[in-house]
Design an enzyme around this catalytic site. Structure first.
Site, PDB file in Angstrom:
ATOM      1  CB  SER A 139      49.232  35.050  33.708  1.00  0.00           C
ATOM      2  OG  SER A 139      50.265  34.664  32.822  1.00  0.00           O
ATOM      3  CE1 TYR A 152      46.655  30.471  32.395  1.00  0.00           C
ATOM      4  CE2 TYR A 152      48.286  31.878  31.336  1.00  0.00           C
ATOM      5  CZ  TYR A 152      47.795  31.256  32.470  1.00  0.00           C
ATOM      6  OH  TYR A 152      48.431  31.431  33.679  1.00  0.00           O
TER       7      TYR A 152
HETATM    8  P1  NAD Z   1      49.294  24.568  39.930  1.00  0.00           P
HETATM    9  O1  NAD Z   1      48.695  23.711  38.863  1.00  0.00           O
HETATM   10  O2  NAD Z   1      50.466  24.042  40.695  1.00  0.00           O
HETATM   11  O3  NAD Z   1      48.183  25.033  40.973  1.00  0.00           O
HETATM   12  C1  NAD Z   1      46.877  25.361  40.576  1.00  0.00           C
HETATM   13  C2  NAD Z   1      45.912  24.805  41.602  1.00  0.00           C
HETATM   14  O4  NAD Z   1      44.587  25.188  41.203  1.00  0.00           O
HETATM   15  C3  NAD Z   1      45.951  23.270  41.666  1.00  0.00           C
HETATM   16  O5  NAD Z   1      46.031  22.849  43.010  1.00  0.00           O
HETATM   17  C4  NAD Z   1      44.627  22.866  41.020  1.00  0.00           C
HETATM   18  O6  NAD Z   1      44.106  21.641  41.531  1.00  0.00           O
HETATM   19  C5  NAD Z   1      43.745  24.058  41.351  1.00  0.00           C
HETATM   20  N1  NAD Z   1      42.585  24.160  40.459  1.00  0.00           N
HETATM   21  C6  NAD Z   1      42.565  24.161  39.104  1.00  0.00           C
HETATM   22  N2  NAD Z   1      41.290  24.222  38.666  1.00  0.00           N
HETATM   23  C7  NAD Z   1      40.490  24.271  39.764  1.00  0.00           C
HETATM   24  C8  NAD Z   1      39.090  24.333  39.963  1.00  0.00           C
HETATM   25  N3  NAD Z   1      38.226  24.323  38.934  1.00  0.00           N
HETATM   26  N4  NAD Z   1      38.615  24.391  41.223  1.00  0.00           N
HETATM   27  C9  NAD Z   1      39.469  24.373  42.283  1.00  0.00           C
HETATM   28  N5  NAD Z   1      40.819  24.295  42.156  1.00  0.00           N
HETATM   29  C10 NAD Z   1      41.319  24.248  40.908  1.00  0.00           C
HETATM   30  O7  NAD Z   1      49.706  25.895  39.160  1.00  0.00           O
HETATM   31  P2  NAD Z   1      50.175  27.337  39.682  1.00  0.00           P
HETATM   32  O8  NAD Z   1      51.216  27.767  38.752  1.00  0.00           O
HETATM   33  O9  NAD Z   1      50.439  27.339  41.130  1.00  0.00           O
HETATM   34  O10 NAD Z   1      48.849  28.179  39.331  1.00  0.00           O
HETATM   35  C11 NAD Z   1      48.272  29.103  40.241  1.00  0.00           C
HETATM   36  C12 NAD Z   1      47.830  30.334  39.469  1.00  0.00           C
HETATM   37  O11 NAD Z   1      48.989  31.017  38.968  1.00  0.00           O
HETATM   38  C13 NAD Z   1      46.948  30.044  38.257  1.00  0.00           C
HETATM   39  O12 NAD Z   1      45.882  30.962  38.209  1.00  0.00           O
HETATM   40  C14 NAD Z   1      47.889  30.258  37.084  1.00  0.00           C
HETATM   41  O13 NAD Z   1      47.196  30.645  35.913  1.00  0.00           O
HETATM   42  C15 NAD Z   1      48.782  31.347  37.622  1.00  0.00           C
HETATM   43  N6  NAD Z   1      50.073  31.462  36.927  1.00  0.00           N
HETATM   44  C16 NAD Z   1      50.998  30.459  36.971  1.00  0.00           C
HETATM   45  C17 NAD Z   1      52.212  30.626  36.298  1.00  0.00           C
HETATM   46  C18 NAD Z   1      53.285  29.566  36.295  1.00  0.00           C
HETATM   47  O14 NAD Z   1      54.327  29.757  35.626  1.00  0.00           O
HETATM   48  N7  NAD Z   1      53.143  28.458  37.001  1.00  0.00           N
HETATM   49  C19 NAD Z   1      52.461  31.804  35.593  1.00  0.00           C
HETATM   50  C20 NAD Z   1      51.498  32.791  35.577  1.00  0.00           C
HETATM   51  C21 NAD Z   1      50.308  32.616  36.245  1.00  0.00           C
END
Ligand code: NAD
Length: 264
Positions: A139, A152
């Site tokens: 991130s 986080y």
């Molecule tokens: P999201 O919530 O849409 O997707 C995350 C997925 O991970 C979901 O399908 C959820 O069910 C799954 N998940 C969570 N905990 C889990 C576990 N213990 N076991 C198995 N699956 C699990 O969110 P996203 O934004 O697509 O997140 C994906 C990655 O991107 C994450 O690591 C997040 O920290 C990172 N991220 C997101 C953003 C943002 O702005 N959305 C920014 C920076 C980093």
């Protein structure tokens, strides 16, 4: 990007939604056999995943045994593992006073421990093949910590450190370990949960966009597909000499303090 991943096997965690789903779809469209693990049963557009022959299994990445089973399932089905995308993650917007031991473990286990044990089981199968690529979803908080979500930020900064450490350890095995540092990504469950929790959703969305100079310039958040393109580059042969790096797909958010927002 014109990449041919035919004959390669990829495992993507957290692929039911958001960035993980977009990454799984893109890798599959480029020819990879993709295995998604997620603990959510709510899969976005499951028909599209089925059409791309993406296998979806239930997996809680906080447990080593479940990541191991996900990876071994992919290897049993195809005889190999070339790509691991440690994408599953959760947010944790809480000041230190409100963080319980359970919160700490939940966030660190999901965002950090999972990537370490995912790599442990991936390396075992990649080494005999003569190489592989691991991508961790960090991130912008992994590059510049934030005041509103210390746990986080810690988890993602440590994930960047894990990426560099394992990149160094496994170059000799021709296993490349890199990370992507996104943010803010629209249309994800994580972002929607944050915005839904705000008193004024519109104002919260404007604040998120304003914190990222390119998001502000285009007046939109980053699309999950734009993050998936970085994953594709890092697993492709074009990145054969790239390891231990952290690519920011954050619209410049981690560059520093953005210019003041014009209000007129
Ligand atoms: P999201 O919530 O849409 O997707 C995350 C997925 O991970 C979901 O399908 C959820 O069910 C799954 N998940 C969570 N905990 C889990 C576990 N213990 N076991 C198995 N699956 C699990 O969110 P996203 O934004 O697509 O997140 C994906 C990655 O991107 C994450 O690591 C997040 O920290 C990172 N991220 C997101 C953003 C943002 O702005 N959305 C920014 C920076 C980093």
């Amino acid at each position: 990007m014109d990449v041919d991943l035919t004959g390669r096997t990829a495992v993507v965690t957290g692929g039911a939604a958001g960035i993980g789903r977009a990454s799984a779809v893109l890798l599959a469209r480029c020819g990879a056999r993709v295995f998604v693990g997620d603990f959510s049963e709510s899969i976005e557009d499951p028909d599209e995943l089925e059409n791309l022959e993406i296998t979806v299994s239930r997996c809680d990445v906080r447990r080593e045994s479940e990541i191991q089973a996900l990876i071994e399932g992919a290897v049993e089905a195809t005889g190999r593992l070339d790509i691991l995308v440690n994408n599953a993650g959760i947010g944790m917007v809480k000041p230190i006073d409100d963080v319980s031991e359970e919160d700490w473990l939940n966030c660190i286990d999901t965002n950090l421990k999972s990537a370490f044990f995912g790599a442990k089981h991936a390396v075992r199968h990649m080494r005999p093949l003569g190489g592989g690529a691991i991508v961790n979803m960090a991130s912008n908080a992994g590059l510049l910590p934030r005041a509103h979500d210390p746990v986080y930020s810690i988890s993602k900064m440590a994930l960047v450190g894990l990426t560099k450490s394992l990149g160094l350890c496994h170059a000799k095995d021709r296993i490349r370990v890199n990370c992507v540092c996104p943010g803010p990504v629209g249309g994800t469950r994580m972002m929607n949960a944050d915005l839904d929790a705000a008193d004024d959703r519109g104002a919260a969305e404007r604040a998120v966009i304003s914190a990222s100079p390119l998001a502000l310039a285009y007046n939109r958040m980053i699309d999950p597909h734009e993050v998936a393109q970085a994953v594709l580059y890092l697993v492709s042969d074009a990145a054969m000499m790239v390891s231990g790096t952290a690519i920011a797909i954050d619209g410049g958010k981690s560059l520093g303090v953005p210019p003041a927002v014009q209000t007129h």
